[in-house]
Design a protein around this motif. Structure first.
Motif, short mmCIF file in Angstrom:
data_model
loop_
_atom_site.label_atom_id
_atom_site.label_comp_id
_atom_site.label_asym_id
_atom_site.label_seq_id
_atom_site.Cartn_x
_atom_site.Cartn_y
_atom_site.Cartn_z
N PHE A 120 0.83 -1.19 0.00
CA PHE A 120 0.00 0.00 0.00
C PHE A 120 0.87 1.25 0.00
CE2 PHE A 120 -2.43 -3.42 1.79
CZ PHE A 120 -3.70 -3.26 1.27
N ASP A 121 0.30 2.33 -0.52
CA ASP A 121 1.00 3.61 -0.48
C ASP A 121 1.26 4.02 0.96
OD1 ASP A 121 1.21 3.97 -3.19
OD2 ASP A 121 -0.57 5.23 -3.36
N SER A 122 2.22 4.89 1.15
CA SER A 122 2.54 5.37 2.48
C SER A 122 1.41 6.26 3.00
CB SER A 122 3.85 6.16 2.48
OG SER A 122 3.69 7.36 1.74
N GLU A 123 1.35 6.41 4.29
CA GLU A 123 0.30 7.20 4.93
C GLU A 123 0.23 8.62 4.37
OE1 GLU A 123 -0.40 9.18 9.27
OE2 GLU A 123 0.44 7.16 9.25
N ASP A 124 1.36 9.17 3.94
CA ASP A 124 1.38 10.52 3.39
C ASP A 124 0.48 10.67 2.17
OD1 ASP A 124 3.15 11.30 5.34
OD2 ASP A 124 4.93 11.07 4.08
N ASP A 125 0.23 9.56 1.48
CA ASP A 125 -0.60 9.59 0.27
C ASP A 125 -2.05 9.21 0.53
OD1 ASP A 125 1.47 10.36 -1.50
OD2 ASP A 125 2.23 8.30 -1.51
N TRP A 126 -2.39 8.89 1.76
CA TRP A 126 -3.78 8.57 2.09
C TRP A 126 -4.60 9.86 2.18
CZ3 TRP A 126 -3.30 4.61 6.74
CH2 TRP A 126 -2.55 3.51 6.31
N VAL A 127 -5.88 9.75 1.87
CA VAL A 127 -6.82 10.85 2.07
C VAL A 127 -7.62 10.53 3.32
CG1 VAL A 127 -8.74 12.15 1.11
CG2 VAL A 127 -6.95 11.29 -0.41
N VAL A 128 -7.48 11.38 4.34
CA VAL A 128 -8.06 11.10 5.65
C VAL A 128 -9.09 12.17 6.00
CG1 VAL A 128 -7.57 10.75 8.10
CG2 VAL A 128 -5.91 10.01 6.37
N ASP A 129 -10.30 11.74 6.31
CA ASP A 129 -11.36 12.63 6.78
C ASP A 129 -11.63 12.29 8.24
OD1 ASP A 129 -13.69 13.95 7.44
OD2 ASP A 129 -14.82 13.31 5.67
N PRO A 130 -10.98 12.98 9.18
CA PRO A 130 -11.13 12.62 10.59
C PRO A 130 -12.52 12.90 11.15
CG PRO A 130 -9.82 14.62 10.36
CD PRO A 130 -10.03 14.08 8.98
N GLN A 131 -13.21 13.89 10.58
CA GLN A 131 -14.54 14.23 11.08
C GLN A 131 -15.52 13.08 10.84
OE1 GLN A 131 -15.05 17.31 12.65
NE2 GLN A 131 -16.97 16.38 13.33
N ASN A 132 -15.45 12.49 9.64
CA ASN A 132 -16.37 11.41 9.28
C ASN A 132 -15.73 10.02 9.40
OD1 ASN A 132 -18.77 12.96 8.37
ND2 ASN A 132 -17.30 13.79 6.90
N MET A 133 -14.48 9.99 9.83
CA MET A 133 -13.74 8.74 10.04
C MET A 133 -13.70 7.89 8.77
SD MET A 133 -14.40 7.65 14.02
CE MET A 133 -16.12 7.18 13.86
N ILE A 134 -13.28 8.53 7.68
CA ILE A 134 -13.15 7.87 6.39
C ILE A 134 -11.71 8.00 5.90
CG2 ILE A 134 -13.88 7.90 3.97
CD1 ILE A 134 -16.57 9.00 4.90
N VAL A 135 -11.18 6.92 5.37
CA VAL A 135 -9.82 6.91 4.83
C VAL A 135 -9.85 6.30 3.43
CG1 VAL A 135 -7.44 6.11 5.14
CG2 VAL A 135 -8.84 6.68 7.15
N CYS A 136 -9.23 6.99 2.48
CA CYS A 136 -9.08 6.47 1.12
C CYS A 136 -7.61 6.21 0.87
CB CYS A 136 -9.62 7.46 0.09
SG CYS A 136 -11.39 7.79 0.22
N LEU A 137 -7.31 5.06 0.31
CA LEU A 137 -5.92 4.70 0.06
C LEU A 137 -5.83 3.78 -1.15
CD1 LEU A 137 -4.74 1.95 2.53
CD2 LEU A 137 -7.06 2.87 2.62
N ARG A 138 -4.61 3.64 -1.61
CA ARG A 138 -4.35 2.87 -2.83
C ARG A 138 -3.40 1.73 -2.51
NH1 ARG A 138 -1.34 6.07 -7.55
NH2 ARG A 138 0.27 6.03 -5.92
#
Length: 204
Positions: free
Chosen positions: A83-101
């Motif tokens: 998986f890509d590194s955490e720096d490349d993740w899209v994180v929405d802390p308010q809605n607790m959603i994470v998008c990653l590749r």
């Protein structure tokens, strides 16, 4: 108040580690909530479900999500998942959603044909109310799991045609474009198989 980033991402790291280690469906299932009921959905055309029964529909509840991973393991295997590194993740802390590749080499179990694939996850997290009085963030698990992958490659591999596509011709020497037209007549898919995956680029 949003959870601290490390607490929010801990279940994502646990899930990616389980996949990278080739964990069994029963182990992967432990990373999902029991209450609220979890959902898994891998996007793909319903016209491909005869060959890929795990795509194009919701699998709801813990038993449904278990069915999704069982079907996935029945039809496909994989290796070298990363998986890509955490720096490349899209994180929405308010809605607790994470998008990653991620990326891996997938193999269709029946035909033995393999392909390299980049896929996308959209993971929604929730406190698992099935846990007994968890501390904030400690009972956080996957509640909604959505996948965008190369269903076109998987479909062709299921028919034993992926290697022929890679070679440039299939179906007794007919040009790939002609075979694609024939397939469209049988499976009226609204877009070309595998279309859009190239925009994801590489992984790692």
């Amino acid at each position: 108040m949003p959870l601290p980033r490390p607490a929010l991402l801990a279940p994502i790291y646990s899930l990616t580690s389980a996949f990278a280690a080739g964990a069994s469906p029963s182990i992967i299932l432990t990373h999902f909530t029991t209450s609220p009921p979890p959902v898994a959905h891998e996007y793909g055309s319903v016209h491909l479900q005869s060959q890929l029964p795990f795509i194009g529909r919701d699998f709801s509840g813990i038993s449904g999500v278990g069915e999704y991973f069982d079907l996935l393991a029945e039809h496909l295997s994989y290796s070298d998942m990363k998986f890509d590194s955490e720096d490349d993740w899209v994180v929405d802390p308010q809605n607790m959603i994470v998008c990653l590749r991620g990326c891996a080499t997938f193999t269709h179990n029946r035909t033995g044909q393999s392909w390299n694939e980049v896929f996308m996850w959209r993971v929604s997290l929730s406190e698992d109310l099935g846990e007994s009085e968890p501390d904030p963030g400690q009972g956080l698990k996957v509640q909604d799991y959505r996948v965008w992958a190369d269903s076109g490659a998987a479909f062709l591999a299921s028919r034993g045609e992926w290697k022929d596509i890679v070679g440039g011709k299939i179906d007794q020497g007919k040009p790939t474009s002609q075979v694609a037209k024939n397939m469209d007549a049988v499976n009226p898919i609204g877009h070309r198989l595998g279309d859009g995956l190239e925009s994801y680029g590489g992984c790692g």
